[in-house]
Design a protein around this motif. Structure first.
Motif, PDB file in Angstrom:
ATOM      1  N   LYS A 304      -6.831  -2.689  -6.010  1.00 60.21           N
ATOM      2  CA  LYS A 304      -5.716  -2.081  -6.730  1.00 60.21           C
ATOM      3  C   LYS A 304      -4.471  -2.910  -6.500  1.00 60.21           C
ATOM      4  N   SER A 305      -3.627  -3.036  -7.522  1.00 61.02           N
ATOM      5  CA  SER A 305      -2.349  -3.733  -7.371  1.00 61.02           C
ATOM      6  C   SER A 305      -1.272  -2.954  -8.116  1.00 61.02           C
ATOM      7  N   VAL A 306      -0.096  -2.894  -7.505  1.00 59.04           N
ATOM      8  CA  VAL A 306       1.049  -2.212  -8.113  1.00 59.04           C
ATOM      9  C   VAL A 306       2.241  -3.161  -8.066  1.00 59.04           C
ATOM     10  N   PHE A 307       2.792  -3.464  -9.234  1.00 55.67           N
ATOM     11  CA  PHE A 307       3.944  -4.363  -9.324  1.00 55.67           C
ATOM     12  C   PHE A 307       5.223  -3.578  -9.025  1.00 55.67           C
ATOM     13  N   MET A 308       6.002  -4.056  -8.035  1.00 53.16           N
ATOM     14  CA  MET A 308       7.232  -3.372  -7.627  1.00 53.16           C
ATOM     15  C   MET A 308       8.454  -4.269  -7.755  1.00 53.16           C
ATOM     16  N   GLY A 309       8.413  -5.214  -8.684  1.00 49.61           N
ATOM     17  CA  GLY A 309       9.534  -6.124  -8.861  1.00 49.61           C
ATOM     18  C   GLY A 309       9.390  -7.321  -7.958  1.00 49.61           C
ATOM     19  N   ALA A 310      10.112  -7.316  -6.855  1.00 48.51           N
ATOM     20  CA  ALA A 310      10.053  -8.450  -5.929  1.00 48.51           C
ATOM     21  C   ALA A 310       8.758  -8.489  -5.146  1.00 48.51           C
ATOM     22  N   THR A 311       8.044  -7.376  -5.072  1.00 49.42           N
ATOM     23  CA  THR A 311       6.831  -7.326  -4.267  1.00 49.42           C
ATOM     24  C   THR A 311       5.651  -6.774  -5.061  1.00 49.42           C
ATOM     25  N   LEU A 312       4.461  -7.084  -4.561  1.00 47.21           N
ATOM     26  CA  LEU A 312       3.215  -6.498  -5.045  1.00 47.21           C
ATOM     27  C   LEU A 312       2.602  -5.676  -3.918  1.00 47.21           C
ATOM     28  N   HIS A 313       2.126  -4.479  -4.244  1.00 43.75           N
ATOM     29  CA  HIS A 313       1.419  -3.655  -3.280  1.00 43.75           C
ATOM     30  C   HIS A 313      -0.071  -3.740  -3.604  1.00 43.75           C
ATOM     31  N   LEU A 314      -0.844  -4.230  -2.651  1.00 43.95           N
ATOM     32  CA  LEU A 314      -2.265  -4.459  -2.867  1.00 43.95           C
ATOM     33  C   LEU A 314      -3.107  -3.567  -1.972  1.00 43.95           C
ATOM     34  N   ASP A 315      -4.170  -2.984  -2.545  1.00 44.42           N
ATOM     35  CA  ASP A 315      -5.226  -2.360  -1.763  1.00 44.42           C
ATOM     36  C   ASP A 315      -6.355  -3.371  -1.649  1.00 44.42           C
ATOM     37  N   LEU A 316      -6.800  -3.607  -0.410  1.00 40.77           N
ATOM     38  CA  LEU A 316      -7.775  -4.660  -0.143  1.00 40.77           C
ATOM     39  C   LEU A 316      -9.008  -4.075   0.522  1.00 40.77           C
ATOM     40  N   GLN A 317     -10.157  -4.568   0.133  1.00 43.84           N
ATOM     41  CA  GLN A 317     -11.419  -4.201   0.777  1.00 43.84           C
ATOM     42  C   GLN A 317     -11.959  -5.437   1.483  1.00 43.84           C
ATOM     43  N   MET A 318     -12.051  -5.348   2.811  1.00 39.20           N
ATOM     44  CA  MET A 318     -12.490  -6.481   3.624  1.00 39.20           C
ATOM     45  C   MET A 318     -13.725  -6.034   4.400  1.00 39.20           C
ATOM     46  N   GLU A 319     -14.912  -6.413   3.915  1.00 42.16           N
ATOM     47  CA  GLU A 319     -16.170  -5.871   4.421  1.00 42.16           C
ATOM     48  C   GLU A 319     -16.073  -4.339   4.403  1.00 42.16           C
ATOM     49  N   ARG A 320     -16.170  -3.671   5.572  1.00 35.86           N
ATOM     50  CA  ARG A 320     -16.101  -2.203   5.579  1.00 35.86           C
ATOM     51  C   ARG A 320     -14.696  -1.697   5.894  1.00 35.86           C
ATOM     52  N   LEU A 321     -13.709  -2.580   5.860  1.00 33.13           N
ATOM     53  CA  LEU A 321     -12.351  -2.232   6.254  1.00 33.13           C
ATOM     54  C   LEU A 321     -11.425  -2.211   5.046  1.00 33.13           C
ATOM     55  N   GLN A 322     -10.638  -1.157   4.919  1.00 34.23           N
ATOM     56  CA  GLN A 322      -9.643  -1.063   3.856  1.00 34.23           C
ATOM     57  C   GLN A 322      -8.261  -1.344   4.429  1.00 34.23           C
ATOM     58  N   LEU A 323      -7.483  -2.153   3.711  1.00 34.00           N
ATOM     59  CA  LEU A 323      -6.135  -2.515   4.123  1.00 34.00           C
ATOM     60  C   LEU A 323      -5.184  -2.348   2.949  1.00 34.00           C
ATOM     61  N   ARG A 324      -3.917  -2.219   3.283  1.00 34.40           N
ATOM     62  CA  ARG A 324      -2.873  -2.266   2.263  1.00 34.40           C
ATOM     63  C   ARG A 324      -1.894  -3.356   2.661  1.00 34.40           C
ATOM     64  N   ALA A 325      -1.514  -4.186   1.676  1.00 34.62           N
ATOM     65  CA  ALA A 325      -0.596  -5.301   1.919  1.00 34.62           C
ATOM     66  C   ALA A 325       0.553  -5.241   0.931  1.00 34.62           C
ATOM     67  N   VAL A 326       1.734  -5.651   1.401  1.00 32.80           N
ATOM     68  CA  VAL A 326       2.907  -5.805   0.540  1.00 32.80           C
ATOM     69  C   VAL A 326       3.291  -7.277   0.598  1.00 32.80           C
TER      70      VAL A 326
END
Length: 363
Positions: A304-326
């Motif tokens: 998932k990705s959400v555009f917030m202007g200067a930043t992108l908010h990403l939902d990431l799936q890394m093997e069995r681990l879920q992360l969120r990155a800005v």
């Protein structure tokens, strides 16, 4: 300037303030931060004399103000209070609102007029003295409430979520104006808020509260970088929690295996034994995407990705681990978000978090 020793407050059978010890220095801007119901506003009202206490004592300027058996009235504490609702008299002009407390103190008319004009100048409302509150914007009403308190020349200013009724842009501007005025006057300020960005931007020191107790206190940067608990880590900023098992030390780094299966290298304080369970954390904005290779770099799927202007908010799936990155929006120069990316969890940004009773393991 302010000393609290073992302060408690009960509402019926419920104890809402649970033995708080705290000192506020002269000229300090201190924020009481926490969610609704944590006791921060009740504590502020106790400081102002609007609530009695059931145990301990409160001193302001070295003078005893509250114990379980006595309480100095609010008007005799030489403090100013700025409320969330502004509490302006709608039938009075701006000047009359500011002068109201001065008249109650029976100051000479010339002194009242002088202080009213000085206060209007301080808050940038010269020429607004004959207007009524209904003729003012929310930000202007907040300035009148501040001017009314400043005109009384208090030892301490108390703020009870004063910006929550304003829109986002005005709230940011007023936050800066409040801080600038507090520094100009050199006055001690205690500020209640549930907004961590407000607390971090304005405060010399933050007191983080939970269920009537102080969880952690310190400079904003220190609490943000070194949270004492998972609760503190999650309330001051956004964090990914990473449950893991400790594997052992390699050179100057520690190695852990995340519950998701990935191995990480990091710098961890304290003594650990192989097999120990640990809780790590990394801020959303500290995750690097498509920038590095090497230790702690893994392939991930962008779900998932959400555009917030200067930043992108990403939902990431890394093997069995879920992360969120800005991440900065310019990370993907074409403007198209790929299906996969490389994710780096920098060792120096991984936090070792003492486990508390907050069950938050989601990104």
């Amino acid at each position: 300037m302010i000393t609290l020793s073992g302060v408690t407050k009960n509402y019926g059978q419920t104890q809402v303030i649970k033995g708080i010890d705290l000192e506020v220095r002269q000229g300090e801007f201190l924020s009481l931060l926490g969610p609704s119901g944590c006791g921060k506003t009740t504590l502020l009202r106790c400081l102002a004399g609007l609530e009695s206490i059931d145990g301990g004592e409160i001193r302001i300027g070295g003078k005893l103000m509250s114990t379980a058996n006595m309480s100095v009235p609010p008007e005799d504490r030489n403090v100013g209070m700025i409320f969330q609702s502004y509490a302006l008299w709608p039938h009075m002009t701006v000047a009359a609102n500011i002068a109201y407390g001065l008249k109650l103190r029976k100051l000479p008319a010339a002194e009242i007029a002088k202080r009213v004009q000085e206060a209007l100048t301080m808050v940038g409302l010269e020429g607004y003295d004959k207007r009524y509150p209904a003729q003012l914007s929310g930000g202007q009403q907040q300035r009148v409430a501040l001017a009314r308190s400043v005109a009384m020349r208090p030892q301490v200013l108390f703020f009870d979520e004063p910006l929550s009724n304003l829109d986002a842009q005005l709230r940011n501007r007023m936050r800066e104006e409040l801080r600038d005025l507090q520094q100009l006057l050199g006055i001690t300020a205690v500020y209640v808020t549930h907004d961590q960005s407000e607390a971090m931007a304005a405060s010399d020191r933050i007191v983080l509260m939970r269920e009537g107790r102080i969880v952690q206190q310190g400079q904003p940067q220190a609490i943000y970088a070194r949270p004492a608990t998972a609760y503190a880590a999650s309330f001051l900023g956004s964090v990914n929690f990473l449950p893991a098992g400790y594997d052992g030390k390699v050179a100057d780094r520690f190695r852990v295996t995340l519950d998701g299966g990935n191995s990480l290298e990091l710098f961890v304080p304290g003594e650990l034994q192989p097999g120990d369970r640990v809780l790590l954390g990394i801020r959303h904005e500290e995750i690097l995407v498509n920038q590095e290779t090497g230790p702690n770099t893994f392939a991930a799927t962008i779900t998932k990705s959400v555009f917030m202007g200067a930043t992108l908010h990403l939902d990431l799936q890394m093997e069995r681990l879920q992360l969120r990155a800005v991440i900065p929006s310019r990370t993907f120069r074409t403007g198209e978000i790929p299906a996969t990316c490389m994710v780096t969890l920098p060792a120096q940004q991984l936090m070792f978090i003492p486990v508390d009773d907050l069950a938050v393991m989601k990104p």
